[in-house]
Scaffold this motif. Structure first.
Motif, PDB file in Angstrom:
ATOM      1  N   LYS A   1      21.519 -42.258 -39.578  1.00 13.27           N
ATOM      2  CA  LYS A   1      22.324 -42.701 -38.845  1.00 13.27           C
ATOM      3  C   LYS A   1      22.663 -42.044 -37.275  1.00 13.27           C
ATOM      4  O   LYS A   1      22.398 -43.070 -36.375  1.00 13.27           O
TER       5      LYS A   1
ATOM      6  N   GLN B   1      20.495 -44.572 -35.598  1.00 14.30           N
ATOM      7  CA  GLN B   1      20.853 -45.972 -35.450  1.00 14.30           C
ATOM      8  C   GLN B   1      20.577 -46.667 -34.467  1.00 14.30           C
ATOM      9  O   GLN B   1      19.857 -46.944 -33.483  1.00 14.30           O
TER      10      GLN B   1
ATOM     11  N   TRP C   1      23.794 -48.715 -39.473  1.00 15.86           N
ATOM     12  CA  TRP C   1      25.173 -48.371 -39.868  1.00 15.86           C
ATOM     13  C   TRP C   1      26.192 -49.562 -39.848  1.00 15.86           C
ATOM     14  O   TRP C   1      27.073 -49.053 -38.728  1.00 15.86           O
TER      15      TRP C   1
ATOM     16  N   ASP D   1      29.680 -50.164 -38.790  1.00 13.20           N
ATOM     17  CA  ASP D   1      30.875 -49.938 -38.593  1.00 13.20           C
ATOM     18  C   ASP D   1      32.226 -51.565 -39.018  1.00 13.20           C
ATOM     19  O   ASP D   1      33.119 -51.297 -38.117  1.00 13.20           O
TER      20      ASP D   1
ATOM     21  N   VAL E   1      27.357 -50.158 -46.183  1.00 19.07           N
ATOM     22  CA  VAL E   1      25.819 -50.127 -46.301  1.00 19.07           C
ATOM     23  C   VAL E   1      26.254 -49.465 -48.173  1.00 19.07           C
ATOM     24  O   VAL E   1      25.280 -49.693 -48.709  1.00 19.07           O
TER      25      VAL E   1
ATOM     26  N   PRO F   1      20.682 -46.413 -49.064  1.00 21.42           N
ATOM     27  CA  PRO F   1      21.419 -46.181 -48.322  1.00 21.42           C
ATOM     28  C   PRO F   1      21.126 -46.922 -47.122  1.00 21.42           C
ATOM     29  O   PRO F   1      21.523 -46.516 -45.529  1.00 21.42           O
ATOM     30  N   VAL F   2      20.423 -47.807 -46.650  1.00 21.93           N
ATOM     31  CA  VAL F   2      19.663 -48.420 -45.642  1.00 21.93           C
ATOM     32  C   VAL F   2      19.624 -49.539 -45.264  1.00 21.93           C
ATOM     33  O   VAL F   2      19.073 -50.385 -46.266  1.00 21.93           O
TER      34      VAL F   2
END
Length: 241
Positions: free
Chosen positions: A73, A77, A148, A150, A171, A182-183
């Motif tokens: 991340k 990002q 990712w 928020d 995620v 976790p992508v």
């Protein structure tokens, strides 16, 4: 002179420095200086934020690259990525809406790359009537951006797994549900002949930037503070005359 047509005249000579007005004058000047300094700080923050958003837009629009081995991340990002593989029928539905269509869902699918990896693909938006429509597995080439979001937090309700309704793109939680890394890859372009979703634009527009509003607020408060200070000094002097 009568009250009609009277306009107060301010003189900042020796009279202003007399004891009755000295304290409110100093209080007013210090308060105004603090408010102006906060406005200057927000102006600096505005310049920083605009530069950051410009850099994000530059990254988003760059040439896509292969999926990194270990996406991070802090480094990746918004990284543009080009992958090929299989969009599976394993899905998560995240509540969303658009201005033109109204309420609907984001379709988050498990994506199996030709390199043997399993990640998540945010395919885009469908209206509520198409939420549970069949979307068979299909091979595709996808160009999109790693993200990712928020969005998860204490105020977000837990997903309703019986109805497959999620309220945020969590995620870690989605990856555990779909059995993926976790992508999350947000789709911009797909080679599908008949797309079944409408991709959301990937831009920096959704990142809050209210610093200009704060600049105007602090400078405006400084002007009001000085005006109130001048009025108070005039009232004190007029009472002492």
């Amino acid at each position: 002179m009568g009250a009609v047509g009277y306009w107060p005249r301010f003189s900042f000579g020796r009279d202003v420095l007399k004891k009755p007005v000295l304290v409110p004058l100093l209080f007013g000047l210090v308060g105004a200086a603090i408010l102006v300094s906060l406005g200057v700080w927000q102006l600096q923050r505005l310049q920083w934020k605009n530069a950051m958003l410009a850099e994000i837009d530059r990254v988003i629009a760059a040439e896509p690259v292969p999926l990194p081995d270990h996406p991070d991340k802090a480094v990746d990002q918004f990284l543009p990525v080009d992958v090929q593989g299989q969009i599976t029928a394993d899905e998560i539905h995240v509540l969303a809406s658009t201005k033109d269509t109204g309420p609907g869902c984001r379709i988050i699918s498990a994506f199996e790359t030709d390199g043997g990896r399993r990640i998540m693909l945010d395919r885009g938006f469908v209206a509520i009537p198409a939420k549970d429509a069949p979307r068979p597995a299909i091979r595709a080439r996808i160009i999109g951006n790693l993200l990712w979001p928020d969005e998860a937090g204490a105020s977000i309700p837990e997903p309703d797994t019986t109805k497959n309704i999620w309220f945020a793109r969590d995620v870690a939680g989605m990856a555990a549900k779909l059995g993926t890394e976790p992508v999350l890859l947000v789709q911009r372009l797909s080679s599908e002949e008949t797309p079944v979703t409408t991709p959301f634009p990937v831009t920096s527009a959704g990142i809050p930037n209210r610093h200009l509003e704060y600049v105007v607020t602090w400078f405006g408060l400084a002007l009001v503070w000085l005006g109130m200070t001048a009025y108070l000094i005039w009232r004190i002097r007029r009472r002492n005359e």
